[in-house]
Design an enzyme around this catalytic site. Sequence first.
Site, PDB file in Angstrom:
ATOM      1  N   THR A 276       6.738   6.560   3.434  1.00 34.55           N
ATOM      2  CA  THR A 276       6.334   6.810   2.053  1.00 34.55           C
ATOM      3  C   THR A 276       5.588   5.600   1.501  1.00 34.55           C
ATOM      4  O   THR A 276       5.264   4.659   2.238  1.00 34.55           O
ATOM      5  CB  THR A 276       7.564   7.244   1.212  1.00 34.55           C
ATOM      6  OG1 THR A 276       7.100   7.660  -0.076  1.00 34.55           O
ATOM      7  CG2 THR A 276       8.599   6.148   1.050  1.00 34.55           C
TER       8      THR A 276
ATOM      9  N   LYS B 134       1.681   4.851   3.964  1.00 34.08           N
ATOM     10  CA  LYS B 134       1.193   6.060   4.655  1.00 34.08           C
ATOM     11  C   LYS B 134      -0.131   5.850   5.393  1.00 34.08           C
ATOM     12  O   LYS B 134      -0.401   6.518   6.377  1.00 34.08           O
ATOM     13  CB  LYS B 134       1.048   7.215   3.665  1.00 34.08           C
ATOM     14  CG  LYS B 134       2.376   7.820   3.279  1.00 34.08           C
ATOM     15  CD  LYS B 134       2.207   9.048   2.417  1.00 34.08           C
ATOM     16  CE  LYS B 134       3.551   9.571   1.985  1.00 34.08           C
ATOM     17  NZ  LYS B 134       3.492  10.749   1.141  1.00 34.08           N
TER      18      LYS B 134
ATOM     19  N   ASP C  97       2.745  16.391   4.846  1.00 32.36           N
ATOM     20  CA  ASP C  97       2.544  16.574   3.399  1.00 32.36           C
ATOM     21  C   ASP C  97       1.619  17.751   3.102  1.00 32.36           C
ATOM     22  O   ASP C  97       1.833  18.502   2.148  1.00 32.36           O
ATOM     23  CB  ASP C  97       1.932  15.298   2.789  1.00 32.36           C
ATOM     24  CG  ASP C  97       2.979  14.242   2.484  1.00 32.36           C
ATOM     25  OD1 ASP C  97       4.163  14.591   2.317  1.00 32.36           O
ATOM     26  OD2 ASP C  97       2.614  13.054   2.403  1.00 32.36           O
TER      27      ASP C  97
ATOM     28  N   GLY D 204      -6.283  12.330  -8.372  1.00 33.57           N
ATOM     29  CA  GLY D 204      -5.811  11.282  -7.468  1.00 33.57           C
ATOM     30  C   GLY D 204      -6.693  11.213  -6.237  1.00 33.57           C
ATOM     31  O   GLY D 204      -7.429  12.178  -5.925  1.00 33.57           O
ATOM     32  N   ALA D 205      -6.635  10.077  -5.559  1.00 34.50           N
ATOM     33  CA  ALA D 205      -7.406   9.919  -4.317  1.00 34.50           C
ATOM     34  C   ALA D 205      -6.637   9.029  -3.347  1.00 34.50           C
ATOM     35  O   ALA D 205      -7.230   8.368  -2.505  1.00 34.50           O
ATOM     36  CB  ALA D 205      -8.782   9.337  -4.629  1.00 34.50           C
ATOM     37  N   GLY D 206      -5.317   9.025  -3.472  1.00 33.76           N
ATOM     38  CA  GLY D 206      -4.471   8.230  -2.574  1.00 33.76           C
ATOM     39  C   GLY D 206      -4.031   9.064  -1.384  1.00 33.76           C
ATOM     40  O   GLY D 206      -4.620  10.116  -1.080  1.00 33.76           O
TER      41      GLY D 206
ATOM     42  N   ARG E 121      -8.734   7.748 -11.214  1.00 35.87           N
ATOM     43  CA  ARG E 121      -8.954   6.592 -12.100  1.00 35.87           C
ATOM     44  C   ARG E 121     -10.043   5.695 -11.519  1.00 35.87           C
ATOM     45  O   ARG E 121     -10.975   5.326 -12.198  1.00 35.87           O
ATOM     46  CB  ARG E 121      -7.633   5.839 -12.258  1.00 35.87           C
ATOM     47  CG  ARG E 121      -7.727   4.594 -13.081  1.00 35.87           C
ATOM     48  CD  ARG E 121      -6.385   3.950 -13.238  1.00 35.87           C
ATOM     49  NE  ARG E 121      -5.792   3.548 -11.956  1.00 35.87           N
ATOM     50  CZ  ARG E 121      -4.607   2.976 -11.842  1.00 35.87           C
ATOM     51  NH1 ARG E 121      -3.895   2.730 -12.915  1.00 35.87           N
ATOM     52  NH2 ARG E 121      -4.142   2.637 -10.658  1.00 35.87           N
ATOM     53  N   THR E 122      -9.906   5.344 -10.225  1.00 31.89           N
ATOM     54  CA  THR E 122     -10.948   4.560  -9.553  1.00 31.89           C
ATOM     55  C   THR E 122     -11.912   5.570  -8.926  1.00 31.89           C
ATOM     56  O   THR E 122     -11.650   6.117  -7.855  1.00 31.89           O
ATOM     57  CB  THR E 122     -10.322   3.667  -8.455  1.00 31.89           C
ATOM     58  OG1 THR E 122      -9.221   2.972  -9.030  1.00 31.89           O
ATOM     59  CG2 THR E 122     -11.325   2.684  -7.886  1.00 31.89           C
TER      60      THR E 122
HETATM   61  P1  NAP Z   1      -1.029   6.159  -3.533  1.00 35.27           P
HETATM   62  O1  NAP Z   1      -1.717   6.328  -2.220  1.00 35.27           O
HETATM   63  O2  NAP Z   1      -0.569   4.807  -3.943  1.00 35.27           O
HETATM   64  O3  NAP Z   1      -2.024   6.752  -4.663  1.00 35.27           O
HETATM   65  C1  NAP Z   1      -1.674   6.694  -6.020  1.00 35.27           C
HETATM   66  C2  NAP Z   1      -2.685   7.494  -6.843  1.00 35.27           C
HETATM   67  O4  NAP Z   1      -2.245   7.515  -8.209  1.00 35.27           O
HETATM   68  C3  NAP Z   1      -4.097   6.889  -6.865  1.00 35.27           C
HETATM   69  O5  NAP Z   1      -5.043   7.925  -6.919  1.00 35.27           O
HETATM   70  C4  NAP Z   1      -4.067   6.079  -8.162  1.00 35.27           C
HETATM   71  O6  NAP Z   1      -5.347   5.852  -8.729  1.00 35.27           O
HETATM   72  C5  NAP Z   1      -3.279   7.007  -9.051  1.00 35.27           C
HETATM   73  N1  NAP Z   1      -2.668   6.315 -10.191  1.00 35.27           N
HETATM   74  C6  NAP Z   1      -1.589   5.483 -10.168  1.00 35.27           C
HETATM   75  N2  NAP Z   1      -1.314   5.053 -11.430  1.00 35.27           N
HETATM   76  C7  NAP Z   1      -2.239   5.636 -12.249  1.00 35.27           C
HETATM   77  C8  NAP Z   1      -2.499   5.587 -13.643  1.00 35.27           C
HETATM   78  N3  NAP Z   1      -1.709   4.859 -14.458  1.00 35.27           N
HETATM   79  N4  NAP Z   1      -3.508   6.313 -14.160  1.00 35.27           N
HETATM   80  C9  NAP Z   1      -4.293   7.079 -13.345  1.00 35.27           C
HETATM   81  N5  NAP Z   1      -4.117   7.160 -11.990  1.00 35.27           N
HETATM   82  C10 NAP Z   1      -3.091   6.442 -11.465  1.00 35.27           C
HETATM   83  O7  NAP Z   1       0.277   7.089  -3.621  1.00 35.27           O
HETATM   84  P2  NAP Z   1       0.520   8.519  -2.943  1.00 35.27           P
HETATM   85  O8  NAP Z   1       1.167   8.364  -1.621  1.00 35.27           O
HETATM   86  O9  NAP Z   1      -0.773   9.277  -3.031  1.00 35.27           O
HETATM   87  O10 NAP Z   1       1.631   9.147  -3.933  1.00 35.27           O
HETATM   88  C11 NAP Z   1       1.321   9.493  -5.263  1.00 35.27           C
HETATM   89  C12 NAP Z   1       2.505  10.165  -5.947  1.00 35.27           C
HETATM   90  O11 NAP Z   1       2.856  11.363  -5.277  1.00 35.27           O
HETATM   91  C13 NAP Z   1       3.799   9.340  -5.963  1.00 35.27           C
HETATM   92  O12 NAP Z   1       4.401   9.511  -7.220  1.00 35.27           O
HETATM   93  C14 NAP Z   1       4.656   9.955  -4.862  1.00 35.27           C
HETATM   94  O13 NAP Z   1       6.033   9.797  -5.100  1.00 35.27           O
HETATM   95  C15 NAP Z   1       4.249  11.411  -4.987  1.00 35.27           C
HETATM   96  N6  NAP Z   1       4.423  12.171  -3.735  1.00 35.27           N
HETATM   97  C16 NAP Z   1       5.216  13.298  -3.764  1.00 35.27           C
HETATM   98  C17 NAP Z   1       5.373  14.051  -2.622  1.00 35.27           C
HETATM   99  C18 NAP Z   1       6.236  15.279  -2.650  1.00 35.27           C
HETATM  100  O14 NAP Z   1       6.591  15.789  -1.572  1.00 35.27           O
HETATM  101  N7  NAP Z   1       6.557  15.821  -3.800  1.00 35.27           N
HETATM  102  C19 NAP Z   1       4.736  13.686  -1.421  1.00 35.27           C
HETATM  103  C20 NAP Z   1       3.920  12.550  -1.436  1.00 35.27           C
HETATM  104  C21 NAP Z   1       3.781  11.804  -2.597  1.00 35.27           C
HETATM  105  P3  NAP Z   1      -6.224   4.553  -8.302  1.00 35.27           P
HETATM  106  O15 NAP Z   1      -6.869   4.912  -6.995  1.00 35.27           O
HETATM  107  O16 NAP Z   1      -7.188   4.385  -9.410  1.00 35.27           O
HETATM  108  O17 NAP Z   1      -5.274   3.405  -8.168  1.00 35.27           O
END
Ligand code: NAP
Length: 283
Positions: free
Chosen positions: A68, A72, A114, A137-139, A162-163
Amino acid sequence: MKTMPINGATRLYAIVGMPVTHSLSPVMQNAAFRSTGINGAYVPVPSEDIEKTVQGLRALGFGGASVTIPHKETVMACVDRLDPVAREIGAVNTLAFEQHPDTGEVVCVGYNTDWMGSNLALAKEIELKGSSALVLGAGGAAKAVAFGLLEAGASKVFLANRTLQKAVALAEELGSDFVSLADIDQVDADILINTTSVGMTPHIDNSLVPKEYLSRYAVVMDIVYAPLETRLLKEAKASGCRTVDGLAMLYYQGLAQFKIWTGVEPPVSVMRDALLQELERRQ
Ligand code: NAP
């Protein structure tokens, strides 16, 4: 509830990331081990250094791990073999330590479940083939969700982040579209999905989408699951949209992980009930 003895034959599995202490995955996976009688145990392993963590898991004879935030993408460099879909997505959320049947050599394989979790959760509410979506989002999670939509035959997927540059790069990689967050009111789509951490505890009053834009979507999914009903989902429901919470994706991707690790069909209702009970207990 039935308990399993931990003994010399117990195969260990982990969730690695930072933070992991509040993860719901241990409850779900341990319930599955108990229910199927498989001698396994699943533990949270906080990890700052993913390379050392993978070496450690291998040395200790772990059977596999969930990966996580924030590892990832970086974990991809630590595996011996990448499943082709994980390679295409560019993110790994599942490791399996698989023993070669002839040589006995242990190989670390990276998978992504996922995208399956997201597709199965959405498919309960809408036919994905031919539908259009806006993904916030783009993560790592956005990559998997957008990949899943395209794989299922979505007609158009817009990415907003955001980015902006990250959305542009991901859109180029996947062959999808992008839009700036400031212009999402210009998008007309069937599905809206938040894959950012916006709205997550403790910042539960935050949402990226003004409520007046929500009624145009048939389905709104938020992959954040703490809280289960985010501000985005509350407002979407009030606007007449069908909603999908983050627990559904977590649950479906976890079912796929259990199958990869054990080769056994996951006990579907046991895993779902374990998650719901744990959430209730925490509230
Ligand atoms: P990540 O790779 O770190 O990406 C985070 C994303 O959130 C990026 O697009 C980031 O934008 C954006 N972001 C963070 N803070 C922000 C803000 N204040 N305003 C606008 N955009 C913001 O993380 P990830 O692995 O993609 O996970 C993201 C979320 O999904 C987490 O909360 C995680 O717990 C959840 N998730 C849930 C599941 C599930 O099974 N339900 C599975 C995977 C993940 P920037 O690029 O601009 O930083």
